[in-house]
Write a protein that holds these residues in place. Structure first.
Motif, PDB file in Angstrom:
ATOM      1  N   GLU A 138       4.955  13.883  -3.993  1.00  0.00           N
ATOM      2  CA  GLU A 138       4.609  13.123  -5.276  1.00  0.00           C
ATOM      3  C   GLU A 138       5.546  13.166  -6.276  1.00  0.00           C
ATOM      4  O   GLU A 138       6.007  12.334  -6.987  1.00  0.00           O
ATOM      5  CB  GLU A 138       3.120  13.269  -5.682  1.00  0.00           C
TER       6      GLU A 138
ATOM      7  N   PHE B  29      -0.921  11.206  -3.143  1.00  0.00           N
ATOM      8  CA  PHE B  29       0.566  10.748  -2.938  1.00  0.00           C
ATOM      9  C   PHE B  29       1.323  11.921  -2.016  1.00  0.00           C
ATOM     10  O   PHE B  29       2.614  11.513  -1.912  1.00  0.00           O
ATOM     11  CB  PHE B  29       1.190  10.551  -4.405  1.00  0.00           C
TER      12      PHE B  29
ATOM     13  N   TRP C 212      -7.159   5.248  -2.777  1.00  0.00           N
ATOM     14  CA  TRP C 212      -5.917   5.990  -2.511  1.00  0.00           C
ATOM     15  C   TRP C 212      -6.198   7.526  -2.041  1.00  0.00           C
ATOM     16  O   TRP C 212      -6.921   8.382  -2.779  1.00  0.00           O
ATOM     17  CB  TRP C 212      -5.001   5.884  -3.577  1.00  0.00           C
TER      18      TRP C 212
ATOM     19  N   ARG D 155      -3.964   8.123 -12.853  1.00  0.00           N
ATOM     20  CA  ARG D 155      -4.042   8.596 -11.412  1.00  0.00           C
ATOM     21  C   ARG D 155      -5.332   8.975 -10.876  1.00  0.00           C
ATOM     22  O   ARG D 155      -5.935   8.397 -10.038  1.00  0.00           O
ATOM     23  CB  ARG D 155      -3.046   9.830 -11.073  1.00  0.00           C
TER      24      ARG D 155
ATOM     25  N   ALA E  86       3.028   4.344  -1.122  1.00  0.00           N
ATOM     26  CA  ALA E  86       3.257   5.277  -2.320  1.00  0.00           C
ATOM     27  C   ALA E  86       4.318   4.805  -3.276  1.00  0.00           C
ATOM     28  O   ALA E  86       4.093   4.795  -4.665  1.00  0.00           O
ATOM     29  CB  ALA E  86       3.556   6.639  -2.051  1.00  0.00           C
ATOM     30  N   ARG E  87       5.495   4.327  -2.815  1.00  0.00           N
ATOM     31  CA  ARG E  87       6.576   3.692  -3.784  1.00  0.00           C
ATOM     32  C   ARG E  87       5.956   2.553  -4.587  1.00  0.00           C
ATOM     33  O   ARG E  87       6.101   2.447  -5.951  1.00  0.00           O
ATOM     34  CB  ARG E  87       7.531   3.276  -2.859  1.00  0.00           C
TER      35      ARG E  87
ATOM     36  N   GLY F 137       1.671   1.665 -17.346  1.00  0.00           N
ATOM     37  CA  GLY F 137       1.950   2.627 -18.454  1.00  0.00           C
ATOM     38  C   GLY F 137       2.820   2.460 -19.420  1.00  0.00           C
ATOM     39  O   GLY F 137       2.722   2.996 -20.710  1.00  0.00           O
TER      40      GLY F 137
ATOM     41  N   ARG G 170       2.994   1.819  -5.345  1.00  0.00           N
ATOM     42  CA  ARG G 170       2.004   2.348  -6.396  1.00  0.00           C
ATOM     43  C   ARG G 170       2.615   2.934  -7.514  1.00  0.00           C
ATOM     44  O   ARG G 170       2.144   2.654  -8.715  1.00  0.00           O
ATOM     45  CB  ARG G 170       1.026   3.227  -5.603  1.00  0.00           C
ATOM     46  N   ILE G 171       3.560   3.853  -7.445  1.00  0.00           N
ATOM     47  CA  ILE G 171       3.980   4.613  -8.573  1.00  0.00           C
ATOM     48  C   ILE G 171       4.973   3.509  -9.510  1.00  0.00           C
ATOM     49  O   ILE G 171       4.868   3.683 -10.582  1.00  0.00           O
ATOM     50  CB  ILE G 171       4.990   5.641  -7.995  1.00  0.00           C
TER      51      ILE G 171
ATOM     52  N   MET H  67       8.954  11.709  -5.685  1.00  0.00           N
ATOM     53  CA  MET H  67       9.022  10.097  -5.432  1.00  0.00           C
ATOM     54  C   MET H  67       8.976   9.785  -6.978  1.00  0.00           C
ATOM     55  O   MET H  67       9.484   8.873  -7.312  1.00  0.00           O
ATOM     56  CB  MET H  67       7.846   9.862  -4.554  1.00  0.00           C
ATOM     57  N   LEU H  68       7.981  10.418  -7.800  1.00  0.00           N
ATOM     58  CA  LEU H  68       7.951   9.749  -8.974  1.00  0.00           C
ATOM     59  C   LEU H  68       9.143  10.219  -9.825  1.00  0.00           C
ATOM     60  O   LEU H  68       9.742   9.061 -10.518  1.00  0.00           O
ATOM     61  CB  LEU H  68       6.775  10.601  -9.868  1.00  0.00           C
TER      62      LEU H  68
ATOM     63  N   PHE I  66       2.156   1.864 -11.493  1.00  0.00           N
ATOM     64  CA  PHE I  66       1.806   2.663 -12.681  1.00  0.00           C
ATOM     65  C   PHE I  66       2.937   2.785 -13.623  1.00  0.00           C
ATOM     66  O   PHE I  66       2.250   2.649 -14.876  1.00  0.00           O
ATOM     67  CB  PHE I  66       1.998   4.236 -11.945  1.00  0.00           C
ATOM     68  N   SER I  67       4.134   2.730 -13.134  1.00  0.00           N
ATOM     69  CA  SER I  67       4.820   2.911 -14.434  1.00  0.00           C
ATOM     70  C   SER I  67       5.013   1.589 -15.079  1.00  0.00           C
ATOM     71  O   SER I  67       5.252   1.661 -16.260  1.00  0.00           O
ATOM     72  CB  SER I  67       6.645   3.359 -13.917  1.00  0.00           C
TER      73      SER I  67
ATOM     74  N   GLU J  99       0.676  -1.184  -0.024  1.00  0.00           N
ATOM     75  CA  GLU J  99      -0.126  -0.071  -0.123  1.00  0.00           C
ATOM     76  C   GLU J  99       0.997   1.281  -0.146  1.00  0.00           C
ATOM     77  O   GLU J  99       0.203   2.610  -0.011  1.00  0.00           O
ATOM     78  CB  GLU J  99      -1.021  -0.075   1.174  1.00  0.00           C
TER      79      GLU J  99
ATOM     80  N   PHE K  78       0.838   7.867 -15.939  1.00  0.00           N
ATOM     81  CA  PHE K  78       0.920   8.294 -14.522  1.00  0.00           C
ATOM     82  C   PHE K  78      -0.213   9.309 -14.341  1.00  0.00           C
ATOM     83  O   PHE K  78      -1.035   9.445 -13.311  1.00  0.00           O
ATOM     84  CB  PHE K  78       2.221   8.594 -13.907  1.00  0.00           C
TER      85      PHE K  78
END
Lengths: 217, 217
Positions: B195, B191, B188, B179, A159-160, A170, A162-163, B198-199, A166-167, A157, B175
DNA sequence: GTCTATAAACAGATAGAC
DNA sequence: GTCTATCTGTTTATAGAC
């Protein structure tokens, strides 16, 4: 995500023809730009049948979304149900899912009318999105998050995580969205028959690079 | 139209108001779903002014595309013009571009009305796409391909390089696209303020992992 | 269930006063 | 340049014959 030996039987009849027309034309032109006349013509029927079978044009859109959810859900069930007991098994399954996604977006015949429709719904944030989303993106996101967590020991859960997920998704989706325009504008003649293979290879290499780096830190 | 002293400053007047309304509503609802009446109301003017200033609704769309191209082109010029003489310099510039993209899609106020409009045009493959594309995606793709080639010694025109670049851009764009729906559906809460940081960090880690792996093979 | 004909609302574009 | 009023065509939805 794999092509079933016995391909999914598409139902017959006017309602099914209209859904097929909706998937095709909504995906190709968008919902607002597609008239009920064009839908009826594509389905080989008349305008009134849309109201008869689905109540309205919006009802046809909903039916299309449910049809997509049904087919995609079936295609995904094998992927999202696999267990992952060890980090190594989780890594192997991440790799498997990425390979299947690469094949799905590049060469799967089953994806052809479904994917443009889905991407439209995502772009339009249409009312159908929840059905499509809960059938595809949600289990995929959850599954990838869980696998990533199992493979790295991180929180599913966070944030890391999740991102990162996403990538991963994506990379595959943008490849499908951006390919036509990039090829047209830049004069690329195509990626050849081994396109799916090469995309899968790069996705997997990317994955292992990420996992290895994660383990070091 | 004279160039304003402050490039961020948006020009004033009815035509500019209509372009702003077009960017907002076309991006939010799509071209076909946006009526000229809604555009005029958003711009605080009347329907006839659209024809007067842009000839037609389609003309307004074109003007919106050119406006986006103008602003994006200016924002990108610093990135696409940098030289890359050594593999190390190329790697550093790839990292820089990814960081800027991460900031752009997550926190840049300038991107707010532009990005939804652009993503719509990509999804619709609209006639404006070429202007937007040639201002943004084409130089970005070319630049990233060239940098990747310089950093790895591979061919910039190879299929492998193209797919890698696709995946780099795709991570950032998906992303942004995915999102809102993912956050809404999966509960969620966001972030957080870091955010973009981190991205960017994950994109850069991803990049270095890819480059390192490329060098080993 | 299927179809033709049509109703009612809406679209984009325009004429012409100011 | 701006605006109101309107034209013309198209839209979705429906009524009713078969």
């Amino acid at each position: 995500m794999t092509e079933p030996a016995n391909p999914i039987q598409t139902p017959k009849g006017t309602a099914a023809d209209l859904i097929a027309a909706g998937l095709l034309l909504f995906g190709r032109q968008g919902f607002a730009a597609t008239s009920t006349r064009a839908l009826a013509a594509q389905a080989g029927t008349n305008i009134a049948s849309i109201a008869y079978h689905f109540g309205s044009k919006e009802g046809l859109r909903r039916a299309c979304g449910e049809e997509v959810a049904r087919r995609i859900g079936a295609a995904l069930s094998g992927v999202t149900a696999l267990p992952a007991t060890t980090p190594e098994a989780a890594r192997a399954q991440l790799e498997l899912i990425l390979r299947r996604m690469a094949v799905f977006v590049t060469t799967s015949r089953a994806a052809e009318p479904l994917l443009p429709f889905m991407l439209r719904e995502v772009a339009e944030a249409g009312p159908v999105l929840d059905a499509v989303y809960s059938a595809l993106f949600e289990p995929l996101h959850r599954r990838l998050c869980a696998l990533w967590a199992a493979a790295t020991g991180q929180e599913a859960e966070s944030a890391r995580t999740r991102i990162v997920v996403f990538s991963l998704i994506g990379q595959v989706l943008y490849f499908r969205i951006g390919r036509p325009i990039v090829m047209r504008r830049m004069g690329w003649t195509g990626f050849g028959a081994d396109e799916a293979e090469m995309l899968a290879e790069i996705l997997v290499a990317n994955l292992h690079a990420l996992l290895d780096r994660e383990r070091l830190s």
